[in-house]
Design an enzyme around this catalytic site. Structure first.
Site, PDB file in Angstrom:
ATOM      1  N   CYS A 128      37.123  23.480 -76.875  1.00 46.63           N
ATOM      2  CA  CYS A 128      36.672  24.533 -75.963  1.00 46.63           C
ATOM      3  C   CYS A 128      35.705  24.013 -74.903  1.00 46.63           C
ATOM      4  CB  CYS A 128      36.030  25.670 -76.749  1.00 46.63           C
ATOM      5  SG  CYS A 128      34.712  25.149 -77.879  1.00 46.63           S
ATOM      6  N   HIS A 240      30.435  30.109 -74.139  1.00 47.19           N
ATOM      7  CA  HIS A 240      29.665  28.866 -74.113  1.00 47.19           C
ATOM      8  C   HIS A 240      29.144  28.596 -72.707  1.00 47.19           C
ATOM      9  CE1 HIS A 240      30.942  28.279 -78.088  1.00 47.19           C
ATOM     10  NE2 HIS A 240      31.764  27.250 -77.969  1.00 47.19           N
TER      11      HIS A 240
END
Length: 334
Positions: A128, A240
Site C-alpha cells: 500500500c 496512510h
C-alpha cells in the site's frame, strides 16, 4: 465475465465488494470464497445476497476469468495453482509474489502494460505505501530522473486489517473509561501513541515494510532509484500519509512539479498553505485518488524537493488498485 473474490470477509475483501459495485465493473457473476470461519456468510452485492464458499483445492475456478485474492501470503501460495490452472487471472494482494521475476507488479497509473506479460497467470498488487509513493513519483520522473527518495510513513490502523481498526476504537474507549487497554494486534498500545515499526525487522535494521518500499518501487518504475524509509504506525483509523524527499538529476522548480502533479492520473493536487489547505487522512478516507501537497524545495539540497501525500490504504492502496488492473485487462481483452 465471471469474477471471484478470495478472502471476501476481510477488510480488503469487503472493500472489493464496494469498489466493484461503485465502479459498475462489467461482470455476469461474482463468486465469493473464504476460510472455514467465513464460509456460509452472506453479503449483499448489487442488491442480491451472495454466500461465501469454502476455498478448496477443486475445480471451483474453472470458469473464473479474474480472481481478486486477499487472504494472506500463505493462502496465496497454497492456492495459486488451483486458482490459475484453468486460465483465471489471479490478482494477488499479498506479498507472496511481488518480487517474483515471472509475476508483474502493477500500478495502473505507472506501468499498466506490465500486466499483459504474466507467465504464471498472476499479477501482484504492490504494498500500500509503495502504491501511493509511485503514483506521485511517476508524475515527476518525466521531468528529471529521480535518483533517491527518503520517505517517512504515517500508517493508519487499517493497514493491519479490520481487527486492528476495531482494537484502536476499543483502546480509546477503554482508556477514556479508566480501563487497561487491550493490546493484541500491535506490539504496543496504538491509541495516544506512535509505533516506529510496521512488520518485522530484517538483518539490516529495516523492517520488511521498509524494504518493500525499496524493492517494489524499483521493480514498478523499472528504475535504479534508491528508497530509504521509516514506516510508522499512527493512531489514525484509515488512510496512510507519507512525507517524501526526492533528489533528481537536475534541479526542479516547485512550479513545474506542481504543474506535473495537477496533470497526473490518479493524483489530486491539494496545496494551498496560505489557506491551511493540505491533505489529511481524516478527510480523505474512502477517496479514490492520492492527494499531494506541501510541495517545497529542500533547503539542504539544490536538487532536492519535498512533499506530503495521503491516500486511502484500503482503497487505492489495495482493492481499488487491483480493480483498476482488472479494468485495464478488460480493455485489452484479458
Amino acid at each position: 465475465m465471471k469474477i471471484a473474490i478470495v478472502g471476501a470477509s476481510g477488510a480488503v475483501g469487503q472493500e472489493f465488494l464496494r469498489v466493484l459495485e461503485e465502479r459498475n465493473f462489467p461482470m455476469d457473476e461474482l463468486v465469493l470464497f473464504g476460510s472455514k470461519r467465513s464460509a456460509g456468510t452472506q453479503y449483499l452485492f448489487r442488491g442480491q445476497p451472495l454466500t461465501v464458499k469454502l476455498l478448496q483445492h477443486n475445480d471451483d475456478f474453472k470458469d473464473i476469468d479474474i480472481a481478486f485474492v486477499s487472504a494472506g501470503g500463505g493462502t496465496s501460495k497454497e492456492f495459486a495453482e488451483t486458482i490459475t490452472k484453468y486460465g483465471a487471472v489471479m490478482i494477488d494482494n499479498s506479498s507472496a509474489f511481488r518480487m517474483d521475476e515471472e509475476v508483474p507488479l502493477v500500478v495502473p497509473e505507472v506501468n499498466p502494460e506490465d500486466a499483459l506479460d504474466r507467465p504464471r497467470g498472476i499479477i501482484a498488487n504492490p504494498n500500500c505505501t509503495t502504491i501511493l509513493l509511485v503514483v506521485a513519483l511517476k508524475a515527476i520522473e518525466p521531468l528529471s530522473h529521480i535518483t533517491r527518495a527518503r520517505v517517512s510513513t504515517y500508517q493508519a490502523a487499517s493497514g493491519a486489517g479490520a481487527a486492528a481498526m476495531d482494537e484502536l476504537y476499543n483502546q480509546y474507549r477503554q482508556i477514556l473509561a479508566g480501563e487497561t487497554p487491550t493490546v493484541e494486534k500491535f506490539a504496543y498500545q496504538l491509541a495516544f501513541n506512535l509505533i516506529p515499526q510496521v512488520d518485522v525487522f530484517t538483518d539490516n535494521g529495516y523492517t520488511k515494510e521498509e524494504m518493500k518500499m525499496f524493492n517494489e518501487t524499483r521493480k514498478i518504475m523499472h528504475s535504479d532509484i534508491r528508497v530509504s524509509s521509516t514506516c510508522v504506525r499512527v493512531p489514525a483509523l484509515r488512510a496512510h500519509s507519507e512525507s517524501i524527499w526526492i533528489e533528481t538529476e537536475r534541479p526542479l522548480s516547485v512550479e513545474e512539479v506542481r504543474e506535473a502533479f495537477s496533470r497526473a492520473e490518479g493524483l489530486v493536487l491539494q496545496d494551498n498553505p496560505a489557506e491551511q489547505d493540505y491533505p489529511m487522512p481524516l478527510f480523505l478516507s474512502g477517496k479514490d485518488p492520492v492527494y499531494v501537497g506541501r510541495i517545497r524545495k529542500d533547503l539542504a539540497d539544490e536538487k532536492g524537493l519535498t512533499f506530503w501525500l495521503v491516500g486511502d490504504q484500503i482503497k487505492k492502496g489495495a482493492a481499488l488498485n487491483a480493480v483498476q488492473i482488472a479494468e485495464y485487462l478488460c480493455k485489452k481483452g484479458l
